[in-house]
Design a protein around this motif. Structure first.
Motif, PDB file in Angstrom:
ATOM      1  N   ASP A   1      37.251  24.244  38.157  1.00 27.87           N
ATOM      2  CA  ASP A   1      37.548  25.633  38.510  1.00 27.87           C
ATOM      3  C   ASP A   1      38.368  25.637  39.804  1.00 27.87           C
ATOM      4  O   ASP A   1      37.821  25.624  40.899  1.00 27.87           O
ATOM      5  CB  ASP A   1      36.243  26.413  38.692  1.00 27.87           C
ATOM      6  CG  ASP A   1      36.469  27.902  38.908  1.00 27.87           C
ATOM      7  OD1 ASP A   1      37.614  28.367  38.723  1.00 27.87           O
ATOM      8  OD2 ASP A   1      35.500  28.594  39.279  1.00 27.87           O
ATOM      9  N   TYR A   2      39.699  25.643  39.655  1.00 33.55           N
ATOM     10  CA  TYR A   2      40.585  25.495  40.802  1.00 33.55           C
ATOM     11  C   TYR A   2      40.865  26.836  41.488  1.00 33.55           C
ATOM     12  O   TYR A   2      40.942  27.880  40.833  1.00 33.55           O
ATOM     13  CB  TYR A   2      41.918  24.887  40.374  1.00 33.55           C
ATOM     14  CG  TYR A   2      41.839  23.428  39.975  1.00 33.55           C
ATOM     15  CD1 TYR A   2      41.561  22.443  40.919  1.00 33.55           C
ATOM     16  CD2 TYR A   2      42.051  23.037  38.654  1.00 33.55           C
ATOM     17  CE1 TYR A   2      41.507  21.104  40.567  1.00 33.55           C
ATOM     18  CE2 TYR A   2      41.997  21.703  38.280  1.00 33.55           C
ATOM     19  CZ  TYR A   2      41.721  20.739  39.241  1.00 33.55           C
ATOM     20  OH  TYR A   2      41.666  19.415  38.877  1.00 33.55           O
ATOM     21  N   ALA A   3      41.061  26.764  42.789  1.00 32.31           N
ATOM     22  CA  ALA A   3      41.499  27.928  43.558  1.00 32.31           C
ATOM     23  C   ALA A   3      42.961  28.226  43.233  1.00 32.31           C
ATOM     24  O   ALA A   3      43.767  27.313  43.033  1.00 32.31           O
ATOM     25  CB  ALA A   3      41.347  27.664  45.046  1.00 32.31           C
ATOM     26  N   ASP A   4      43.293  29.491  43.152  1.00 34.16           N
ATOM     27  CA  ASP A   4      44.669  29.919  42.880  1.00 34.16           C
ATOM     28  C   ASP A   4      45.359  30.135  44.224  1.00 34.16           C
ATOM     29  O   ASP A   4      45.316  31.216  44.806  1.00 34.16           O
ATOM     30  CB  ASP A   4      44.659  31.204  42.053  1.00 34.16           C
ATOM     31  CG  ASP A   4      46.066  31.657  41.667  1.00 34.16           C
ATOM     32  OD1 ASP A   4      47.000  30.828  41.748  1.00 34.16           O
ATOM     33  OD2 ASP A   4      46.233  32.837  41.297  1.00 34.16           O
ATOM     34  N   LEU A   5      46.002  29.087  44.728  1.00 32.28           N
ATOM     35  CA  LEU A   5      46.602  29.127  46.056  1.00 32.28           C
ATOM     36  C   LEU A   5      48.114  29.305  45.967  1.00 32.28           C
ATOM     37  O   LEU A   5      48.765  28.765  45.076  1.00 32.28           O
ATOM     38  CB  LEU A   5      46.288  27.830  46.827  1.00 32.28           C
ATOM     39  CG  LEU A   5      44.808  27.488  47.021  1.00 32.28           C
ATOM     40  CD1 LEU A   5      44.665  26.185  47.796  1.00 32.28           C
ATOM     41  CD2 LEU A   5      44.069  28.620  47.724  1.00 32.28           C
ATOM     42  N   ALA A   6      48.649  30.038  46.926  1.00 30.76           N
ATOM     43  CA  ALA A   6      50.094  30.255  46.993  1.00 30.76           C
ATOM     44  C   ALA A   6      50.807  28.943  47.308  1.00 30.76           C
ATOM     45  O   ALA A   6      50.256  28.052  47.954  1.00 30.76           O
ATOM     46  CB  ALA A   6      50.423  31.294  48.060  1.00 30.76           C
ATOM     47  N   ILE A   7      52.055  28.846  46.839  1.00 31.15           N
ATOM     48  CA  ILE A   7      52.897  27.686  47.114  1.00 31.15           C
ATOM     49  C   ILE A   7      54.106  28.163  47.910  1.00 31.15           C
ATOM     50  O   ILE A   7      54.888  28.994  47.434  1.00 31.15           O
ATOM     51  CB  ILE A   7      53.344  26.992  45.818  1.00 31.15           C
ATOM     52  CG1 ILE A   7      52.118  26.502  45.029  1.00 31.15           C
ATOM     53  CG2 ILE A   7      54.284  25.825  46.129  1.00 31.15           C
ATOM     54  CD1 ILE A   7      52.459  25.894  43.677  1.00 31.15           C
TER      55      ILE A   7
ATOM     56  N   LEU B   1      37.779  18.349  47.580  1.00 38.52           N
ATOM     57  CA  LEU B   1      37.843  19.478  48.499  1.00 38.52           C
ATOM     58  C   LEU B   1      37.593  20.780  47.755  1.00 38.52           C
ATOM     59  O   LEU B   1      38.198  21.037  46.712  1.00 38.52           O
ATOM     60  CB  LEU B   1      39.211  19.512  49.178  1.00 38.52           C
ATOM     61  CG  LEU B   1      39.480  20.681  50.138  1.00 38.52           C
ATOM     62  CD1 LEU B   1      38.515  20.666  51.315  1.00 38.52           C
ATOM     63  CD2 LEU B   1      40.930  20.643  50.624  1.00 38.52           C
ATOM     64  N   GLN B   2      36.696  21.591  48.310  1.00 35.53           N
ATOM     65  CA  GLN B   2      36.417  22.909  47.746  1.00 35.53           C
ATOM     66  C   GLN B   2      36.488  23.952  48.859  1.00 35.53           C
ATOM     67  O   GLN B   2      36.157  23.666  50.011  1.00 35.53           O
ATOM     68  CB  GLN B   2      35.013  22.953  47.124  1.00 35.53           C
ATOM     69  CG  GLN B   2      34.829  22.057  45.924  1.00 35.53           C
ATOM     70  CD  GLN B   2      33.425  22.173  45.333  1.00 35.53           C
ATOM     71  OE1 GLN B   2      32.457  22.463  46.039  1.00 35.53           O
ATOM     72  NE2 GLN B   2      33.292  21.936  44.037  1.00 35.53           N
ATOM     73  N   ILE B   3      36.900  25.167  48.487  1.00 33.84           N
ATOM     74  CA  ILE B   3      36.903  26.274  49.435  1.00 33.84           C
ATOM     75  C   ILE B   3      35.955  27.363  48.932  1.00 33.84           C
ATOM     76  O   ILE B   3      35.761  27.519  47.725  1.00 33.84           O
ATOM     77  CB  ILE B   3      38.313  26.846  49.672  1.00 33.84           C
ATOM     78  CG1 ILE B   3      38.867  27.514  48.408  1.00 33.84           C
ATOM     79  CG2 ILE B   3      39.263  25.760  50.151  1.00 33.84           C
ATOM     80  CD1 ILE B   3      40.195  28.229  48.651  1.00 33.84           C
ATOM     81  N   LEU B   4      35.372  28.078  49.877  1.00 35.23           N
ATOM     82  CA  LEU B   4      34.436  29.143  49.539  1.00 35.23           C
ATOM     83  C   LEU B   4      35.219  30.435  49.313  1.00 35.23           C
ATOM     84  O   LEU B   4      35.805  30.990  50.249  1.00 35.23           O
ATOM     85  CB  LEU B   4      33.412  29.328  50.651  1.00 35.23           C
ATOM     86  CG  LEU B   4      32.292  30.339  50.405  1.00 35.23           C
ATOM     87  CD1 LEU B   4      31.462  29.943  49.184  1.00 35.23           C
ATOM     88  CD2 LEU B   4      31.397  30.456  51.636  1.00 35.23           C
ATOM     89  N   ALA B   5      35.242  30.891  48.070  1.00 32.66           N
ATOM     90  CA  ALA B   5      35.979  32.104  47.717  1.00 32.66           C
ATOM     91  C   ALA B   5      35.206  33.337  48.182  1.00 32.66           C
ATOM     92  O   ALA B   5      34.015  33.275  48.500  1.00 32.66           O
ATOM     93  CB  ALA B   5      36.221  32.157  46.216  1.00 32.66           C
ATOM     94  N   ARG B   6      35.904  34.456  48.194  1.00 32.89           N
ATOM     95  CA  ARG B   6      35.273  35.697  48.674  1.00 32.89           C
ATOM     96  C   ARG B   6      34.151  36.178  47.772  1.00 32.89           C
ATOM     97  O   ARG B   6      33.296  36.946  48.207  1.00 32.89           O
ATOM     98  CB  ARG B   6      36.350  36.776  48.829  1.00 32.89           C
ATOM     99  CG  ARG B   6      37.250  36.515  50.039  1.00 32.89           C
ATOM    100  CD  ARG B   6      38.079  37.709  50.396  1.00 32.89           C
ATOM    101  NE  ARG B   6      38.659  37.583  51.726  1.00 32.89           N
ATOM    102  CZ  ARG B   6      39.456  38.478  52.290  1.00 32.89           C
ATOM    103  NH1 ARG B   6      39.765  39.578  51.638  1.00 32.89           N
ATOM    104  NH2 ARG B   6      39.938  38.273  53.508  1.00 32.89           N
ATOM    105  N   ASP B   7      34.152  35.716  46.509  1.00 35.59           N
ATOM    106  CA  ASP B   7      33.069  36.113  45.614  1.00 35.59           C
ATOM    107  C   ASP B   7      31.844  35.208  45.760  1.00 35.59           C
ATOM    108  O   ASP B   7      30.874  35.330  45.005  1.00 35.59           O
ATOM    109  CB  ASP B   7      33.545  36.135  44.159  1.00 35.59           C
ATOM    110  CG  ASP B   7      33.954  34.758  43.644  1.00 35.59           C
ATOM    111  OD1 ASP B   7      33.825  33.760  44.386  1.00 35.59           O
ATOM    112  OD2 ASP B   7      34.423  34.680  42.487  1.00 35.59           O
ATOM    113  N   GLY B   8      31.900  34.284  46.739  1.00 32.14           N
ATOM    114  CA  GLY B   8      30.757  33.420  47.005  1.00 32.14           C
ATOM    115  C   GLY B   8      30.705  32.148  46.192  1.00 32.14           C
ATOM    116  O   GLY B   8      29.733  31.383  46.299  1.00 32.14           O
ATOM    117  N   THR B   9      31.724  31.891  45.368  1.00 28.79           N
ATOM    118  CA  THR B   9      31.757  30.671  44.565  1.00 28.79           C
ATOM    119  C   THR B   9      32.651  29.625  45.224  1.00 28.79           C
ATOM    120  O   THR B   9      33.559  29.947  45.993  1.00 28.79           O
ATOM    121  CB  THR B   9      32.281  30.961  43.146  1.00 28.79           C
ATOM    122  OG1 THR B   9      33.625  31.474  43.224  1.00 28.79           O
ATOM    123  CG2 THR B   9      31.399  31.979  42.444  1.00 28.79           C
TER     124      THR B   9
END
Length: 373
Positions: free
Chosen positions: A23-29, A238-246
């Motif tokens: 489940d990847y983060a949708d990050l800007a490029i 590496l994981q980032i904490l999304a605003r929805d808590g996931t």
């Protein structure tokens, strides 16, 4: 830019990219090749960076000026402090982390406490922006010219445009943030700034340690400084904490840089460019037998910069300022924040949060610093 040539060293063999469905983060490029085109294109990039930093705190950079071949050489060099230096020699170059709040030199394995009595399996070697400011292991000495070139490139050709775009995103003069990062002084004035090339190698852990830590290798945290440049590598962890808590995984993009803001940038931007919680976890099953080699450029504002919001920003005046300190005079300067957080990391006794689960915390310079499992 020419491909660096230097002493022959063993080639580091990176792991294959994972085939697991994560489940990847949708990050800007952000393509930095567009930075020097027109003022209109630069304005568009500034808006993209502002959106990325205010919503996620992370984005990718491509078109940064180093080729894939050059980056392969940089990762070959990054492995040298770990694979070509004996344990006895490493101990001669230990960082004075707890005593002086400095990461310069080695941090060996089993220094940071992770959870339930489990210590880390991570080695780091940190090199000051001025590579001649201290001695280095023998195997690294012939490589210092290439390391110096890489540090200069990261600072001038990557950090510089990013800071300019972030200032434009605040509707401030382009040089505002750049001036806080040694633009007006020599890059080799140690008392004024702390910019670091970090090599970091994660080693596989025992099944028992994985169980005790719930597969967390480094707890969720914010970075200390203004900007972190992480040169992308293939081992997913590496994981980032999304605003929805996931927790969302950060996907590897070949020859890209993962960029995130740290506490200092969060303070300076009045919370607009948010420092996002991120952690490192056990890789997916098809990568667990591999080591994970990291190559970073950690950026700090000059040591004498007071970490107060840039209140002159029209954007902050419209949106409001999130202050971390009740009074500006209570805010630390960069050196105070850097040393306090560096000395405490992985060594201080944390208390359980009474309001949130899986969170431990400590108070540094009057700020509650949270650590997420």
């Amino acid at each position: 830019m020419p491909i660096p040539t230097g002493p022959l060293i063993p080639q580091y063999q990176p792991a294959p990219v994972t085939k697991e469905a994560l489940d990847y983060a949708d990050l800007a490029i952000i393509d930095l090749r567009n930075f020097a085109t027109t003022a209109e294109e630069r304005g568009k990039l500034a808006l993209q960076v502002r959106e990325a930093m205010s919503s996620q705190g992370f984005f990718y950079v491509i078109g940064h000026g180093y080729s894939s071949e050059q980056m392969k050489r940089m990762f070959d060099i990054a492995d040298v402090p770990f694979s070509r230096v004996s344990h006895d020699e490493k101990e001669k170059y230990l960082a004075s982390t707890k005593q002086a709040g400095s990461f310069q030199g080695y941090k060996l394995r089993q220094y940071w406490h992770i959870d339930n009595g489990v210590l880390d399996q991570v080695e780091t070697y940190n090199i000051h922006r001025d590579v001649s400011s201290r001695a280095h292991p023998e195997a690294l000495r012939p490589l210092l010219p290439e390391i110096d070139q890489f540090a200069r490139h990261s600072h001038i050709n990557v950090l510089g445009p990013i800071l300019r775009l972030m200032a434009l995103g605040l509707e401030l003069p382009e040089e505002t943030l750049l001036d806080m990062h040694s633009r007006k002084t020599s890059l080799f004035v140690p008392r004024l700034r702390f910019l670091v090339v970090r090599y970091m190698k994660y080693f596989p852990r025992s099944a028992e340690d994985e169980q005790k830590t719930k597969n967390v290798w480094l707890k969720g945290h914010n970075d200390i400084g203004t900007i972190t440049l992480l040169y992308s590598q293939p081992v997913s962890a590496l994981q980032i904490l999304a605003r929805d808590g996931t927790w969302k995984w950060v996907k590897h993009i070949d020859n890209a840089i993962v960029v995130n803001s740290g506490d200092a940038m969060d303070f300076l931007s009045g919370g607009l460019y948010r420092a996002t919680i991120h952690r490192v976890v056990q890789p997916p099953p098809d990568q667990r037998q591999y080591t994970r080699l990291g190559l970073f450029y950690f950026c700090m504002a000059d040591d004498d910069v007071k970490l107060v919001p840039l209140a002159a920003s029209p954007v902050l005046q419209r949106l409001g300022i999130k202050r971390r300190f009740e009074k500006d005079e209570d805010a630390p300067v960069m050196a105070e924040w850097r040393k306090a957080r560096t000395a405490a990391y992985g060594q201080s006794t944390l208390s359980k949060s009474t309001e949130e689960t899986d969170i431990e915390q400590e108070v540094i310079q009057g700020v509650v610093v949270k650590h997420y499992s």
